[in-house]
Design a protein around this motif. Structure first.
Motif, PDB file in Angstrom:
ATOM      1  N   TYR A  85       0.828  -1.210   0.000  1.00  0.00           N
ATOM      2  CA  TYR A  85       0.000   0.000   0.000  1.00  0.00           C
ATOM      3  C   TYR A  85       0.861   1.258   0.000  1.00  0.00           C
ATOM      4  O   TYR A  85       0.745   2.120  -0.877  1.00  0.00           O
ATOM      5  N   THR A  86       1.749   1.365   0.985  1.00  0.00           N
ATOM      6  CA  THR A  86       2.549   2.590   1.115  1.00  0.00           C
ATOM      7  C   THR A  86       3.576   2.732  -0.010  1.00  0.00           C
ATOM      8  O   THR A  86       3.992   3.844  -0.338  1.00  0.00           O
ATOM      9  N   GLY A  87       3.977   1.612  -0.609  1.00  0.00           N
ATOM     10  CA  GLY A  87       4.958   1.669  -1.684  1.00  0.00           C
ATOM     11  C   GLY A  87       4.343   1.727  -3.069  1.00  0.00           C
ATOM     12  O   GLY A  87       5.072   1.719  -4.067  1.00  0.00           O
ATOM     13  N   PHE A  88       3.034   1.806  -3.150  1.00  0.00           N
ATOM     14  CA  PHE A  88       2.352   1.855  -4.446  1.00  0.00           C
ATOM     15  C   PHE A  88       2.635   3.198  -5.101  1.00  0.00           C
ATOM     16  O   PHE A  88       2.270   4.259  -4.573  1.00  0.00           O
ATOM     17  N   ALA A  89       3.297   3.184  -6.257  1.00  0.00           N
ATOM     18  CA  ALA A  89       3.829   4.408  -6.876  1.00  0.00           C
ATOM     19  C   ALA A  89       2.814   5.544  -7.028  1.00  0.00           C
ATOM     20  O   ALA A  89       3.119   6.697  -6.712  1.00  0.00           O
ATOM     21  N   PRO A  90       1.591   5.280  -7.501  1.00  0.00           N
ATOM     22  CA  PRO A  90       0.670   6.410  -7.730  1.00  0.00           C
ATOM     23  C   PRO A  90       0.233   7.114  -6.448  1.00  0.00           C
ATOM     24  O   PRO A  90      -0.166   8.279  -6.504  1.00  0.00           O
ATOM     25  N   LEU A  91       0.302   6.427  -5.305  1.00  0.00           N
ATOM     26  CA  LEU A  91      -0.267   6.983  -4.084  1.00  0.00           C
ATOM     27  C   LEU A  91       0.414   8.284  -3.678  1.00  0.00           C
ATOM     28  O   LEU A  91      -0.227   9.331  -3.558  1.00  0.00           O
ATOM     29  N   GLY A  92       1.728   8.241  -3.452  1.00  0.00           N
ATOM     30  CA  GLY A  92       2.446   9.437  -3.029  1.00  0.00           C
ATOM     31  C   GLY A  92       2.431  10.522  -4.086  1.00  0.00           C
ATOM     32  O   GLY A  92       2.315  11.716  -3.773  1.00  0.00           O
ATOM     33  N   LYS A 343      -9.349  15.629   1.585  1.00  0.00           N
ATOM     34  CA  LYS A 343     -10.651  14.985   1.778  1.00  0.00           C
ATOM     35  C   LYS A 343     -11.201  14.442   0.465  1.00  0.00           C
ATOM     36  O   LYS A 343     -11.897  13.424   0.451  1.00  0.00           O
ATOM     37  N   THR A 344     -10.873  15.116  -0.626  1.00  0.00           N
ATOM     38  CA  THR A 344     -11.372  14.657  -1.929  1.00  0.00           C
ATOM     39  C   THR A 344     -10.739  13.339  -2.350  1.00  0.00           C
ATOM     40  O   THR A 344     -11.213  12.671  -3.267  1.00  0.00           O
ATOM     41  N   LEU A 345      -9.644  12.946  -1.664  1.00  0.00           N
ATOM     42  CA  LEU A 345      -8.950  11.703  -2.014  1.00  0.00           C
ATOM     43  C   LEU A 345      -9.401  10.522  -1.165  1.00  0.00           C
ATOM     44  O   LEU A 345      -8.850   9.428  -1.303  1.00  0.00           O
ATOM     45  N   ALA A 346     -10.377  10.723  -0.291  1.00  0.00           N
ATOM     46  CA  ALA A 346     -10.760   9.657   0.639  1.00  0.00           C
ATOM     47  C   ALA A 346     -11.130   8.368  -0.084  1.00  0.00           C
ATOM     48  O   ALA A 346     -10.619   7.284   0.243  1.00  0.00           O
ATOM     49  N   THR A 347     -11.996   8.472  -1.092  1.00  0.00           N
ATOM     50  CA  THR A 347     -12.397   7.277  -1.832  1.00  0.00           C
ATOM     51  C   THR A 347     -11.225   6.679  -2.587  1.00  0.00           C
ATOM     52  O   THR A 347     -11.061   5.455  -2.649  1.00  0.00           O
TER      53      THR A 347
END
Length: 513
Positions: A85-92, A343-347
């Protein structure tokens, strides 16, 4: 004749209703990824038991499925779930980009710039400016839907034109031109991160920059703006005829810029010029501090760290505007704006958790490589050629878009399958991504599954109370068809000329020996 027309309209409505029901019957995208992750686990066991195997095109080693439901596989699932999860490239990437754009949006800068572009345009360029501004509005997520589309209706009404035509033009730019832009937006790093994860199934060192499709998208912006203008003025507006509804004078004038807003724009412009000056000082000299270790521009942190530059530029301009207009009075207001953008990124954060697990399982199990090699072998044996292959992929993406609205959700499903497959065939991840983006954009305006479709119906009903899904689709279908044809032609020309899709992003890929 009238009865026949009503009958055909009824068939069309039933088809649209079936599409809507089919799309609504799908689970939530996060649930889909959870099911895909479970499916990857099950198929890793099935493939292991059936003895599937392929020869890796790069290493020439035999690749077999890894059973993730074994003791070792279950241990890995539990131990690496958080890291997946934390290393998933698009997240950060997406979170950092949204912080900068969030400041610009919460300060009111984006809102004001859009109004400035539209309201100060000459009348004979009004349609072009609205479509063009709609495309540019995508840099700030969904603001084009909630601001520009209703504003376009008011502006068209104010100059004696049909308000539905104005909203259709804006909708075509915002949604149909979703993949085009002159500047990078949140969608660019998001898709690039997903593409990179997929490319690393085959090539663990591969990197996809958010600028991967920049050249193609800049040209697309101008081409789609002209195409949208043509469709509006030659096809949509003549069909609508003259608008005979009531006008609301108060509503037509509410968008004029105040002195305070003009002051804010001036300060934001100065902030941009400062950043531009620093950037030029850093890249023009051969030993400039923004050049890469090899002295080149392609290895520059401006290219590789484009998300950081997006955050700094959008954030600085938003701060300058916000404090100049009084929207930001202190650091607390700024932090509230930042929190609001998150907050817009919650989903999205929920969806990414399951998408990250699916991509990881797909990679660990070797199913991605096996499917890519088998699929590439089939396509190469079919020998249909690059251009027909890419056209088929555009049509596939466009069709899937009719049933599933989220671009990132679709690409997270398609990328792990098609990117390695096309890489084996000699085509770059950047090409796969740009072809997907074309297909994903052209049917946005006629897809009932598009998240803002219900809002668009409400906007249209303000001027045409009987507006329904069929009304919207009938108005927007010409845009969808013309955009599809124009974009395919542009892609064919691009491929024939062999032009890079973005900085350092070519069309072809060579598997490392």
């Amino acid at each position: 004749m009238v009865q026949k027309e009503k009958k055909s309209q009824g068939i069309f409505e039933r088809l649209l209703n079936w599409t809507e029901r089919a799309g609504n019957a799908l689970p939530h995208p996060a649930t889909l990824f959870a099911l895909f992750a479970l499916g990857a686990l099950v198929f890793s066991l099935v493939g292991h038991l059936l003895g599937w195997e392929v020869i890796h095109p790069g290493t020439k080693e035999i690749v077999r499925p890894v059973n993730l439901l074994s003791k070792e596989g279950i241990h890995r699932i539990l131990l690496e779930m958080v890291d997946n999860y934390t290393g998933f490239a698009p997240l950060g990437i997406v979170m950092v980009a949204m912080l900068g754009i969030g400041i610009a949006e919460k300060s009111g800068l984006v809102h004001t710039v859009i109004r400035l572009l539209v309201l100060n345009s000459p009348r004979h360029l009004l349609t072009f400016v609205i479509v063009f501004t709609g495309i540019l509005s995508n840099v700030a997520s969904d603001i084009g839907y909630v601001l520009l589309i209703p504003m376009a209706g008011v502006i068209f009404l104010a100059v004696g034109r049909h308000p539905i035509a104005g909203m259709a033009a804006a909708f075509a730019g915002v949604s149909g031109g979703f993949s085009a832009n002159l500047v990078l937006g949140t969608i660019d790093p998001l898709l690039a991160g997903l593409s990179e994860e997929a490319a690393r199934i085959l090539d663990p060192s591969y990197h996809v920059n958010p600028t991967a499709n920049y050249y193609f998208m800049v040209v697309s912006t101008v081409v789609i703006a002209f195409a949208g203008t043509f469709v509006t003025e030659k096809l949509v507006e003549p069909r609508l005829g003259k608008y005979t509804g009531e006008t609301e004078e108060a509503e037509m004038s509410f968008n004029r810029l105040s002195k305070n807003e003009k002051k804010g724009l001036l300060m934001a412009g100065l902030a941009f010029l400062v950043i531009l000056a620093v950037t030029l000082i850093g890249i023009i000299p051969e030993n400039g501090f923004f050049r890469g270790v090899d002295g080149g521009l392609m290895s520059s942190p401006l290219i590789k760290g484009v998300v950081a530059m997006l955050f700094i530029t959008a954030g600085a301009m938003g701060l300058a505007y916000g404090f100049a207009t009084g929207e930001f009075k202190n650091d607390v207001d700024v932090m509230k704006g930042l929190a609001g953008s998150m907050k817009t990124l919650a989903t999205y954060l929920v969806l990414v958790f399951f998408a990250a697990q699916f991509v990881a399982y797909f990679k660990w199990s070797n199913l991605g490589i096996i499917m890519a090699v088998k699929g590439a072998d089939f396509l190469m044996s079919a020998n249909i050629g690059l251009i027909p292959l890419m056209i088929l992929f555009i049509l596939l993406s466009a069709s899937i878009n009719m049933l599933m609205g989220s671009a990132s959700a679709k690409w997270a499903i398609l990328a792990p399958i098609f990117i390695p497959m096309f890489m084996i065939m000699g085509y770059s991840p950047e090409l796969s991504q740009v072809v997907f983006r074309i297909g994903d954009s052209v049917t946005n305006v006629i897809s009932p599954m598009m998240s803002f479709f219900a809002l668009i119906i409400a906007f249209f009903q303000k001027y045409e109370p009987k507006t329904g899904i069929g009304t919207i689709v009938a108005a927007m279908l010409p845009y969808s068809i013309v955009f599809l044809v124009i974009w395919i032609v542009l892609l064919i020309v691009w491929l024939l000329l062999g032009i890079p899709l973005g900085p350092g992003a070519g069309i072809h890929y060579n598997i490392p020996a």
